[in-house]
Design a protein around this motif. Structure first.
Motif, PDB file in Angstrom:
ATOM      1  N   ASP A 246     -25.487 -20.069  27.374  1.00 63.68           N
ATOM      2  CA  ASP A 246     -24.556 -18.942  27.234  1.00 63.68           C
ATOM      3  C   ASP A 246     -24.475 -18.433  25.797  1.00 63.68           C
ATOM      4  O   ASP A 246     -23.893 -17.372  25.552  1.00 63.68           O
ATOM      5  N   VAL A 247     -25.014 -19.199  24.851  1.00 63.53           N
ATOM      6  CA  VAL A 247     -25.036 -18.746  23.453  1.00 63.53           C
ATOM      7  C   VAL A 247     -26.248 -17.829  23.288  1.00 63.53           C
ATOM      8  O   VAL A 247     -27.340 -18.255  22.922  1.00 63.53           O
ATOM      9  N   LEU A 248     -26.028 -16.559  23.596  1.00 57.79           N
ATOM     10  CA  LEU A 248     -27.139 -15.609  23.654  1.00 57.79           C
ATOM     11  C   LEU A 248     -27.576 -15.121  22.278  1.00 57.79           C
ATOM     12  O   LEU A 248     -28.745 -14.784  22.072  1.00 57.79           O
ATOM     13  N   SER A 249     -26.631 -15.051  21.349  1.00 52.79           N
ATOM     14  CA  SER A 249     -26.944 -14.589  19.990  1.00 52.79           C
ATOM     15  C   SER A 249     -26.406 -15.609  18.991  1.00 52.79           C
ATOM     16  O   SER A 249     -25.296 -15.453  18.466  1.00 52.79           O
ATOM     17  N   PRO A 250     -27.182 -16.674  18.747  1.00 53.48           N
ATOM     18  CA  PRO A 250     -26.685 -17.766  17.899  1.00 53.48           C
ATOM     19  C   PRO A 250     -26.201 -17.319  16.526  1.00 53.48           C
ATOM     20  O   PRO A 250     -25.167 -17.794  16.045  1.00 53.48           O
ATOM     21  N   LYS A 251     -26.925 -16.398  15.896  1.00 53.35           N
ATOM     22  CA  LYS A 251     -26.529 -15.966  14.551  1.00 53.35           C
ATOM     23  C   LYS A 251     -25.214 -15.197  14.584  1.00 53.35           C
ATOM     24  O   LYS A 251     -24.381 -15.337  13.677  1.00 53.35           O
ATOM     25  N   VAL A 252     -25.012 -14.405  15.633  1.00 50.87           N
ATOM     26  CA  VAL A 252     -23.744 -13.680  15.771  1.00 50.87           C
ATOM     27  C   VAL A 252     -22.595 -14.666  15.969  1.00 50.87           C
ATOM     28  O   VAL A 252     -21.547 -14.581  15.313  1.00 50.87           O
ATOM     29  N   SER A 253     -22.795 -15.630  16.867  1.00 49.91           N
ATOM     30  CA  SER A 253     -21.758 -16.627  17.140  1.00 49.91           C
ATOM     31  C   SER A 253     -21.491 -17.496  15.913  1.00 49.91           C
ATOM     32  O   SER A 253     -20.345 -17.833  15.611  1.00 49.91           O
ATOM     33  N   LEU A 254     -22.553 -17.857  15.192  1.00 54.35           N
ATOM     34  CA  LEU A 254     -22.397 -18.672  13.991  1.00 54.35           C
ATOM     35  C   LEU A 254     -21.620 -17.904  12.923  1.00 54.35           C
ATOM     36  O   LEU A 254     -20.749 -18.465  12.244  1.00 54.35           O
ATOM     37  N   ASP A 255     -21.911 -16.624  12.807  1.00 53.69           N
ATOM     38  CA  ASP A 255     -21.181 -15.780  11.868  1.00 53.69           C
ATOM     39  C   ASP A 255     -19.693 -15.767  12.210  1.00 53.69           C
ATOM     40  O   ASP A 255     -18.834 -15.865  11.321  1.00 53.69           O
ATOM     41  N   GLU A 256     -19.381 -15.692  13.489  1.00 59.48           N
ATOM     42  CA  GLU A 256     -17.973 -15.684  13.923  1.00 59.48           C
ATOM     43  C   GLU A 256     -17.297 -17.030  13.625  1.00 59.48           C
ATOM     44  O   GLU A 256     -16.147 -17.069  13.177  1.00 59.48           O
ATOM     45  N   ILE A 257     -18.003 -18.108  13.887  1.00 56.52           N
ATOM     46  CA  ILE A 257     -17.437 -19.440  13.639  1.00 56.52           C
ATOM     47  C   ILE A 257     -17.134 -19.623  12.155  1.00 56.52           C
ATOM     48  O   ILE A 257     -16.068 -20.139  11.781  1.00 56.52           O
ATOM     49  N   PHE A 258     -18.033 -19.169  11.294  1.00 56.85           N
ATOM     50  CA  PHE A 258     -17.768 -19.303   9.864  1.00 56.85           C
ATOM     51  C   PHE A 258     -16.680 -18.351   9.400  1.00 56.85           C
ATOM     52  O   PHE A 258     -15.944 -18.652   8.447  1.00 56.85           O
ATOM     53  N   ARG A 259     -16.546 -17.219  10.058  1.00 62.64           N
ATOM     54  CA  ARG A 259     -15.420 -16.336   9.741  1.00 62.64           C
ATOM     55  C   ARG A 259     -14.108 -17.020  10.088  1.00 62.64           C
ATOM     56  O   ARG A 259     -13.117 -16.890   9.365  1.00 62.64           O
ATOM     57  N   TYR A 260     -14.104 -17.772  11.202  1.00 63.62           N
ATOM     58  CA  TYR A 260     -12.895 -18.532  11.535  1.00 63.62           C
ATOM     59  C   TYR A 260     -12.622 -19.582  10.458  1.00 63.62           C
ATOM     60  O   TYR A 260     -11.487 -19.703   9.961  1.00 63.62           O
ATOM     61  N   LEU A 261     -13.640 -20.372  10.105  1.00 63.81           N
ATOM     62  CA  LEU A 261     -13.440 -21.426   9.105  1.00 63.81           C
ATOM     63  C   LEU A 261     -12.910 -20.850   7.797  1.00 63.81           C
ATOM     64  O   LEU A 261     -12.060 -21.455   7.134  1.00 63.81           O
ATOM     65  N   ASN A 262     -13.384 -19.667   7.442  1.00 63.46           N
ATOM     66  CA  ASN A 262     -12.997 -19.069   6.172  1.00 63.46           C
ATOM     67  C   ASN A 262     -11.600 -18.463   6.213  1.00 63.46           C
ATOM     68  O   ASN A 262     -11.002 -18.212   5.156  1.00 63.46           O
ATOM     69  N   SER A 263     -11.069 -18.247   7.412  1.00 64.00           N
ATOM     70  CA  SER A 263      -9.760 -17.584   7.527  1.00 64.00           C
ATOM     71  C   SER A 263      -8.712 -18.447   8.217  1.00 64.00           C
ATOM     72  O   SER A 263      -7.607 -17.978   8.479  1.00 64.00           O
ATOM     73  N   ALA A 264      -9.033 -19.699   8.526  1.00 66.13           N
ATOM     74  CA  ALA A 264      -8.075 -20.585   9.186  1.00 66.13           C
ATOM     75  C   ALA A 264      -6.847 -20.763   8.305  1.00 66.13           C
ATOM     76  O   ALA A 264      -6.917 -20.660   7.082  1.00 66.13           O
ATOM     77  N   ASP A 265      -5.715 -21.057   8.940  1.00 66.29           N
ATOM     78  CA  ASP A 265      -4.460 -21.146   8.185  1.00 66.29           C
ATOM     79  C   ASP A 265      -4.333 -22.453   7.404  1.00 66.29           C
ATOM     80  O   ASP A 265      -3.377 -22.653   6.665  1.00 66.29           O
ATOM     81  N   LYS A 266      -5.306 -23.365   7.576  1.00 64.54           N
ATOM     82  CA  LYS A 266      -5.410 -24.559   6.749  1.00 64.54           C
ATOM     83  C   LYS A 266      -6.858 -24.671   6.269  1.00 64.54           C
ATOM     84  O   LYS A 266      -7.776 -24.214   6.965  1.00 64.54           O
TER      85      LYS A 266
END
Length: 373
Positions: A130-150
């Motif tokens: 189901d991970v059709l666009s790994p780079k897109v999904s990876l970009d989103e995951i790192f955006r989460y890590l960079n903006s998490a509240d901790k």
């Protein structure tokens, strides 16, 4: 019923964790002071246990989101992305709703595979495909890590695995994401010393000088002796000092094997009884016999040359040069070039490992099983 205190998998608190006091302080200090860490040691020396113990420290539990992702079985960037996303969501489930809601909001490419169960908790229903666009999904995951509240601490176990992915420039891609992420620090854990050394020490590689390096060595004998004796005594059992020393030396201080045999010895020893060296030999025999079918199956998957070389390594002294003429003649191998090809194949299959030109069978149980053949 007394719980067996000698864990062979997982982490169950500091009471069941032996020593590593200085390593825990060092790893914790590096992370809280904004360093990435390359943690390198042979397999089954206790890297993952150390990371779990470190992440269990109150200082980190209170102030960070903590993620441990094992990528040993991954074969591609898509599988890496899948494992990272699943690990993050799984860890966030135990936090406040806003923590995992933010993750779901940001990973839009994966959102359709994340549902809420009857209790309103997020459930990861994605398959790797189901991970059709790994780079897109990876970009989103790192955006989460960079903006998490901790701030986040992310440990990636068996990190050298990414070198075998079929995609081009995976190291450079991950290095870019990590370099641009100011809210997360990483532990790159690896057991293949030459590969990890090349990744972090070669000026030509993307991760060059990007992390502080920690090497994990065997826990000192005195610390292990105290730990083992303490848990036997707490259960109303005894173990001879000679039995502990014999176990420690047999496995050259390698954590998992000591834990496994002590687990067997603890189960074998009745309350009020004393465990002796003869029980250690019995426990080792049980452990090796337990793996007999697995090892038989392994041997059927090897070529004749690979099998002969593996048997030769098991029956020779440790530290020999397997491509040397004396070794080849003694064990009736064909040629140095054929031995080198077999060495490479056995390394790729993760059956042997090397250090400074010397080759070893890393699984002690397989090693002693082969010596009996």
């Amino acid at each position: 019923m007394i719980k067996n205190p000698f864990l062979t998998y997982g982490y169950n608190g500091p009471e069941y964790f032996c020593d590593r006091v200085m390593e825990t302080k060092r790893l914790t200090s590096l992370l809280v002071n904004g360093n990435h860490v390359a943690l390198i040691s042979p397999r089954r020396m206790g890297k993952t246990g150390l990371i779990r113990h470190c992440f269990a420290q109150e200082e980190l539990q209170e102030h960070y989101y903590l993620f441990i992702v094992d990528i040993y079985a991954t074969k591609s960037l898509a599988e890496f992305t899948y494992s990272l996303g699943r690990t993050i969501l799984s860890a966030l489930k135990s936090k406040e709703r806003k923590a995992w809601e933010r993750f779901i909001q940001i990973v839009g490419s994966l959102r359709t595979g994340i549902t809420l169960d009857a209790l309103g908790q997020p459930s990861w229903n994605l398959e790797i495909g189901d991970v059709l666009s790994p780079k897109v999904s990876l970009d989103e995951i790192f955006r989460y890590l960079n903006s998490a509240d901790k701030p986040c601490l992310v440990a990636i176990d068996e990190f050298q695995t990414i070198m075998d992915y079929p995609e081009q420039n995976v190291e450079a891609l991950l290095r870019t994401y990590i370099q641009d992420c100011n809210n997360a620090w990483f532990v790159f854990s690896g057991s293949k010393r030459p590969m990890m050394g090349e990744m972090f020490s070669s000026p030509a590689r993307p991760f060059y000088q990007s992390a502080s390096t920690m090497s994990l060595k065997a826990i000192p004998f005195d610390a292990y002796q105290e730990f083992i004796s303490h848990h036997f005594q707490q259960a109303g059992k005894q173990i001879e000092a000679e039995a502990i020393q014999y176990t420690y030396e047999f496995f050259e201080g390698t954590t998992w094997y000591i834990q496994k045999i002590c687990n067997e010895l603890f189960a074998m020893t009745e309350q009020g009884s004393t465990c002796r060296i003869k029980e250690v030999d019995m426990a080792i025999s049980y452990a090796v016999e337990e793996k007999n079918d697995t090892f038989q199956d392994l041997m059927t998957r090897l070529t004749a040359k690979q099998k002969n070389l593996l048997l030769a390594l098991a029956h020779s002294e440790k530290g020999v040069q397997p491509t040397g003429g004396q070794f080849i003649r003694k064990y009736h191998l064909t040629s140095a070039s054929a031995v080198q090809r077999s060495l490479s194949a056995l390394q790729e299959k993760d059956i042997i490992t090397s250090n400074n030109g010397q080759y070893f069978i890393y699984d002690y149980f397989l090693y002693y099983w082969l010596k009996q053949q």
